[in-house]
Enzyme design. Structure first.
Site, PDB file in Angstrom:
ATOM      1  CG  ASP A  64      53.120  37.554  30.985  1.00 34.65           C
ATOM      2  OD1 ASP A  64      53.340  36.911  32.034  1.00 34.65           O
ATOM      3  OD2 ASP A  64      53.130  37.041  29.874  1.00 34.65           O
ATOM      4  CG  ASP A 112      45.054  37.867  38.123  1.00 35.10           C
ATOM      5  OD1 ASP A 112      45.641  38.631  38.901  1.00 35.10           O
ATOM      6  OD2 ASP A 112      43.905  37.467  38.305  1.00 35.10           O
TER       7      ASP A 112
END
Length: 194
Positions: free
Chosen positions: A71, A73
Site C-alpha cells: 500500500d 510507494d
C-alpha cells in the site's frame, strides 16, 4: 537518510464479511518481520486482527485470502531516489531556475529530497510548497516566474506530467530491481491460496 520504507510495510488481508452481501473487510497485516521461510509467510498471511481487537483470527487461505496489497510507494522497490531523479530531470528539461537569477536548473539534493518527501506527500504539493518558500521559478514554460494561480498550476501540472512520464521510463528501463524477497513473497502468496 530515510529508513528503507518511508511508511510501515503494511498489506491487507481481505476477510469475508459476516454479511455475505457486504464488501469484504480489510484488515492490516504487518509483513515487515516475515522470515525467509514459506511457513513464516503463511503464518503472517493467515494471522490478522478481527474487528481491530487483540484476538488473532486464523483464516483458511483457500476461502478467505483474496488480496495482498502493497500500500505505499517504496514497498516493492526503493523508489525515493528514482522520484528525485525524475524531478531533477524535469527541472533540467524545462530549465527550471529557482531563484530565477540562477544559471543552473533546479536540482534537489538527496538530503533535501529525503526531508521534503517525509514532510510533504504528493508531487504537486511538494513543488507548490517549494516554489512558495523559495520563489516561483522561470522556465521554458514561462520565461518570467508565473504571477497568477492559473499560470502557477499550469507550471506545476506540466512539470508533474513530464516527471511522471520520466519516472515510468526509469522503471521500464530494466535497471530497477525489486527489494530483496518481494518477488518470492508474491510467489509464495500466490502458492498459499492454491
Amino acid at each position: 537518510m530515510a529508513s528503507p520504507l518511508s511508511c510501515s510495510m503494511l498489506s491487507y488481508l481481505s476477510v469475508p464479511s459476516p454479511n455475505s452481501h457486504a464488501l469484504p473487510q480489510l484488515h492490516p497485516l504487518n509483513l515487515a518481520p516475515f522470515s525467509r521461510t514459506s511457513n513464516a509467510l503463511r503464518s503472517a498471511i493467515y494471522q490478522t486482527r478481527a474487528n481491530r481487537t487483540d484476538r488473532a483470527l486464523s483464516v483458511s487461505a483457500s476461502s478467505a485470502l483474496q488480496a495482498l496489497i502493497f500500500d505505499c510507494d517504496g514497498v516493492i522497490l526503493e523508489s525515493e531516489h528514482l522520484h528525485r531523479q525524475a524531478y531533477n530531470d524535469a527541472f533540467s528539461h524545462f530549465n527550471v531556475r529557482c531563484p530565477p537569477s540562477s544559471f543552473q536548473p533546479l536540482n534537489w539534493s538527496s538530503d533535501f529530497y529525503d526531508d521534503l518527501q517525509n514532510r510533504i506527500g504528493g508531487g504537486k504539493p511538494k513543488m507548490r510548497w517549494f516554489f512558495k518558500e523559495h520563489g516561483w521559478p522561470c522556465s521554458s514554460v514561462f520565461e518570467i516566474p508565473p504571477e497568477n494561480d492559473i499560470d502557477r498550476e499550469k507550471l506545476i501540472d506540466t512539470l508533474q506530467d513530464w516527471k511522471t512520464e520520466r519516472y515510468k521510463e526509469i522503471i521500464k528501463s530494466g535497471t530497477v530491481k525489486p527489494r530483496p524477497g518481494v518477488l518470492r513473497l508474491m510467489d509464495e502468496a500466490k502458492a498459499a491460496v492454491r
